[in-house]
Write a protein that holds these residues in place. Structure first.
Motif: not given
Lengths: 270, 347, 302
Positions: A34, A37, A228, A231-232, A235, A243-244, A247, A250-251
């Motif tokens: 995590i 990222l 998500p 993002i997929y 990726v 993307v990072n 993401s 989101m995290l």
């Protein structure tokens, strides 16, 4: 000296050498990916893997990306619809199951609530896809909201049930002894006491809905892409700092809500 | 507290309303990944005020599966299948018949040989998007071969073994194998298909990954040296900095394709979709598309708007004597054979 | 009294009705439709023919080859076996990594304990997809591991460790995804453990190893079994880790099912595989319920 001696001996018995270090490695394993990222999302290079310097440019770029914005809006609409629905259903169910005494359909209802947890996600996803496709049900976002509501119910249910079980039934009985009628007892005693549990349930359901990927991937059609799923597809095109960045946001968002939930719950428990 | 809840509910319902009721002025485009230039969308949005949302897929098969699963309404207003899949989708009733394509103001720009193409002879279902070929590309600096034979890809030498990547979906790969083996597309002969399968299974030992997305990124990082590829997309990779990325034109030929805009069944924003179809056919806009995706197109006049980069693109120039064989709509028997080969390969 | 009782039943039914309707229609309904579809004939271009056929199930074991002859086809058995082995390996590794951590956490003061357990749960609530693709940055070509090897001079710039697109990469992804689910139940059962047991055992000259083997391990058994199931079951149906880290070369049960609804367009077979996976999971859960019941009985007898 003696008591201290004893204390060291206790320590000696409980603790195994190396377990502490192992636990540190364990947390490292959980958090390093995590951390990496998030770090790489500040990389100014166009290529995710090559570090060239610190920069916020990918975050600013997110705000000019229409697709990410509409995916985010979809995710929020879905979560703000599915989570309340799931919470309402879970609350009524919890009241009936915990307070309803013994009754015939109790086991069955318990089973129904946990069912979405038991069935592997890919099976739920495929089954829902076939279901909507063969019945020709297509209400766009509504399809996704329905699917999310179903698997959010158990997550909303858990904290509500716990709160109900922890509640002292004598309070309600006392209120009723004081000639408060049933609906008003519910309103003045049960509901306020239950509110923290309901809010907790809502938060968990919300996080689960926001994060869901597989079911949404299979069920979502045009115009209902969620974050998500977007993002997929990014990726798949290769890991990029952009993307990072999305993401990482989101995290951080999920961690924020869960932390809120935790602090909130600790306050109640204290 | 109560007020806040009410406010929240109101704003949610407003969000809903804006997303469903006011569907007019919106367009959901479902396209291949990395195939839709932002510049084109921005220009369209500026000219018409229509909001475009783009979702992506990675193969004709995935698109077909999504349309099938949509149960007559997928939520998409436009999609971009290749020629043979247009034919399948017409047959399966998955796309809408569109009134007045030939009457659209920009239709006149379409080259004559592409008006009423074989897969849509009456031009009632599709308008042209881009066209190109599928073969494979390699990093010339790291590979000693010259891409003159399809077998270089299917029987990789030791120097590239383990650094080969193949498309995720069967359609083009199986056709490339047919070219390598000299058999016909859409073969119904089990012996020929057995040979295709053997070739692919043999190749798998050297394959690092099956994927149709992020191809240039994978070649750029050096993760793979050889990758199943499309001519224009490999040119884009070159532009992005992989200077030695070379698209192979093997003597056996390359697999041609012609992508078109079609309207999936149950599309809600019909007028918006038609406006987009017409918009794309304009030479200037078609050139934006070609300058981005680096493929050829069916609008001759777009040449006037092509960038110098595009005019000098080496990967998309088909050398003399190299055949371009277009994929066909296979009948169910042969399609079933292809699916079987692929499922066996993937296990 | 009677009236009140009736009222209560009525309320109960009214409260449970939304649950029954939603789960009944949108969870059990889809499963039933899927079961039906698994018994139909597939359409090459996707969807189904409404004709009864067992071919979806038959295909798991027997397949018509290209020559239309029926032959025994071990391929799907291999996929199932591969999923099993990977899921088992992931479960075992999670146990190995998670057990000492769970034990260590359970022995801390209440305050520390709460914080640590919260830290264990956080990853579970974050996006699985994002957590998995973080590993691409770590394992990939030129990623964190390779560049640190480069930096240390253990690897020259041109060569690669080839960590991505392997079973190992999938395994790492699976362990990473579900590790918290192993730790939590073990922690729960260890937390209840009475330390005096350990003291008594030490007083009786038990060695460290014996403490673990004879006391800690048996006492945490319900947690270990619970955790193993929580890890094993989602690993069986995993789709993200094999898809992103495995390079799509080797299918697992989850990806095989998804494959049937995308590239292969064979709904009945995909539905049949999903039914198979569902049946497996149900068997595991029944087995678990039996174990639990026996454990409870044993506890009661003591």
């Amino acid at each position: 000296m003696k008591p201290k001696d004893k204390k060291t001996k206790f320590r000696y018995v409980w603790n195994f050498p190396g377990f502490g270090g192992w636990t540190a490695i364990f947390f490292g394993f959980l958090y390093i990916p995590i951390f990496v990222l998030v770090c790489y999302s500040f990389n100014s290079s166009k290529f995710a893997m090559i570090w060239t310097g610190f920069s916020f440019r990918w975050y600013t770029k997110l705000f000019s990306n229409d697709d990410i914005q509409s995916a985010t809006i979809n995710s929020l609409i879905i979560a703000f619809s599915a989570a309340p629905l799931a919470t309402i259903i879970a609350t009524f169910s919890a009241l009936a199951i915990v307070r309803g005494g013994e009754f015939r359909s109790r086991e069955l209802s318990n089973g129904l609530i946990t069912l979405p947890l038991m069935v592997p996600e890919i099976v739920t996803a495929v089954a829902t896809l076939i279901f909507f496709a063969s019945l020709g049900i297509n209400f766009g976002l509504m399809n996704v909201i329905i699917a999310h509501t179903v698997f959010c119910i158990p997550f909303a249910y858990m904290p509500i049930k716990a709160a109900l079980e922890a509640m002292d039934p004598n309070l309600e009985l006392a209120a009723r002894d004081l000639y408060s009628d049933k609906p008003s007892t519910f309103r003045t005693i049960t509901l306020p006491l239950l509110t923290p549990g309901i809010i907790s349930g809502f938060m968990l359901a919300f996080v689960i809905s926001i994060d869901d990927f597989i079911i949404t991937l299979m069920v979502a059609g045009g115009g209902s892409t969620t974050l998500p799923v977007y993002i997929y597809s990014m990726v798949k095109m290769g890991v990029s700092p952009e993307v990072n960045a999305v993401s990482s946001l989101m995290l951080v968002f999920s961690i924020f809500i869960v932390t809120l939930y935790w602090i909130f719950n600790r306050k109640i428990n204290n | 507290m109560k007020e806040k809840v009410i406010k929240l509910l109101v704003s949610i319902s407003l969000l809903f309303a804006s997303s469903s009721l006011m569907a007019a002025g919106k367009l959901n485009l479902y396209n291949w990944a990395d195939y839709t230039p932002d510049a084109l969308i921005d220009k369209f949005e500026a000219e018409t005020g229509i909001q475009v949302t783009v979702d992506t897929y990675d193969s004709n098969e995935t698109l077909l599966a999504k349309l099938q699963a949509g149960g007559g309404s997928t939520g998409y207003d436009l999609a971009v299948p290749s020629q043979h899949f247009v034919e399948i989708m017409i047959k399966e009733g998955l796309i809408e018949k569109i009134d007045g394509i030939t009457g659209m103001s920009n239709y006149k720009y379409v080259a004559e040989q592409f008006q009423g193409p074989s897969f849509d002879p009456t031009q009632e279902y599709s308008t042209p998007w881009q066209m190109g070929s599928a073969s494979w590309a390699y990093r010339a600096d790291s590979y000693s071969g010259n891409g003159s034979s399809m077998m270089e890809f299917f029987k990789p030498s030791d120097e590239v073994c383990g650094k080969v990547a193949v498309f995720k979906s069967p359609e083009e790969v199986v056709n490339m194998a047919h070219l390598a083996l000299g058999s016909n597309f859409c073969s119904e002969d089990p012996n020929e298909m057995q040979a295709v399968m053997d070739l692919l299974i043999e190749q798998k030992k050297c394959v690092a990954v099956y994927s149709s997305e992020g191809i240039n990124e994978r070649l750029m990082s050096g993760e793979v040296i050889m990758h199943a590829h499309w001519d224009g997309y490999s040119q884009v990779g070159k532009w992005e900095g992989v200077d030695d990325l070379t698209y192979a034109y093997p003597k056996e030929g390359v697999v041609g394709w012609f992508d078109s805009l079609v309207m999936p069944k149950g599309a809600k924003n019909v007028e918006e979709a038609k406006a987009f179809m017409n918009f794309v056919m304009h030479p200037e806009n078609m050139a934006i598309l070609s300058n981005f995706a680096a493929y050829a197109n069916a609008i001759p006049e777009s040449v006037n708007y092509l960038s110098d980069d595009m005019k000098n693109a080496t990967n998309i120039q088909v050398p003399d004597g190299i055949p371009v064989k277009f994929g066909q709509a296979c009948n169910k028997e042969s399609q079933a054979l292809v699916d079987k080969v692929w499922t066996k390969l993937m296990q | 009294m009677n009236i009140q009782g009736e009222n209560k039943t009525q309320n109960r039914i009214l409260s449970l009705l939304p649950l029954w309707i939603v789960i009944g229609i949108f969870m059990i309904g889809p499963l039933l439709v899927m079961a039906t579809v698994s018994l139909m004939e597939s359409n090459v271009y996707g969807g189904v023919h409404f004709k009864f056929s067992l071919s979806g199930y038959q295909q798991i074991l027997f397949d018509t080859n290209l020559f239309d002859e029926i032959e025994f086809n071990p391929a799907y058995i291999i996929i199932i076996a591969r999923s099993f082995v990977l899921a088992l390996a992931a479960t075992f590794l999670s146990l190995l990594i998670g057990f000492p951590a769970a034990y260590y956490i359970s022995r801390q003061s209440n305050r520390v304990k709460n914080i640590l357990i919260f830290l264990v749960t956080i990853p579970f609530w974050t996006n699985l997809l994002i957590r998995t693709f973080a590993w691409i940055i770590i394992l990939g070509k030129g990623g964190v591991i390779e560049s640190s090897f480069n930096f240390l001079g253990l690897l020259d710039k041109e060569s690669s460790l080839n960590l991505m697109y392997t079973n190992t990469a999938i395994l790492i992804g699976l362990v990473y995804s579900y590790l918290p689910l192993m730790v939590l139940p073990i922690y729960a059962s260890l937390e209840k453990m009475d330390v005096r047991l350990l003291e008594a055992a030490t007083d009786l000259y038990s060695s460290r190893i014996e403490l673990i083997r004879k006391i800690i391990f048996p006492l945490s058994m319900p947690g270990i079994i619970g955790g193993s199931i929580l890890v094993f079951v989602p690993c069986l149906g995993a789709f993200i880790a094999p898809d992103l880290l495995g390079g799509g070369k080797k299918l697992l049960l989850g990806s095989l099912i998804q494959f049937q609804f995308s590239y292969a367009r064979n709904w009945p077979f995909g539905a049949a595989m999903a039914m198979f996976l569902l049946a497996l999971v149900i068997l595991i859960l029944i087995f678990n319920a039996k174990l639990n019941r026996r454990h409870r009985k044993y506890e009661a007898q003591r």
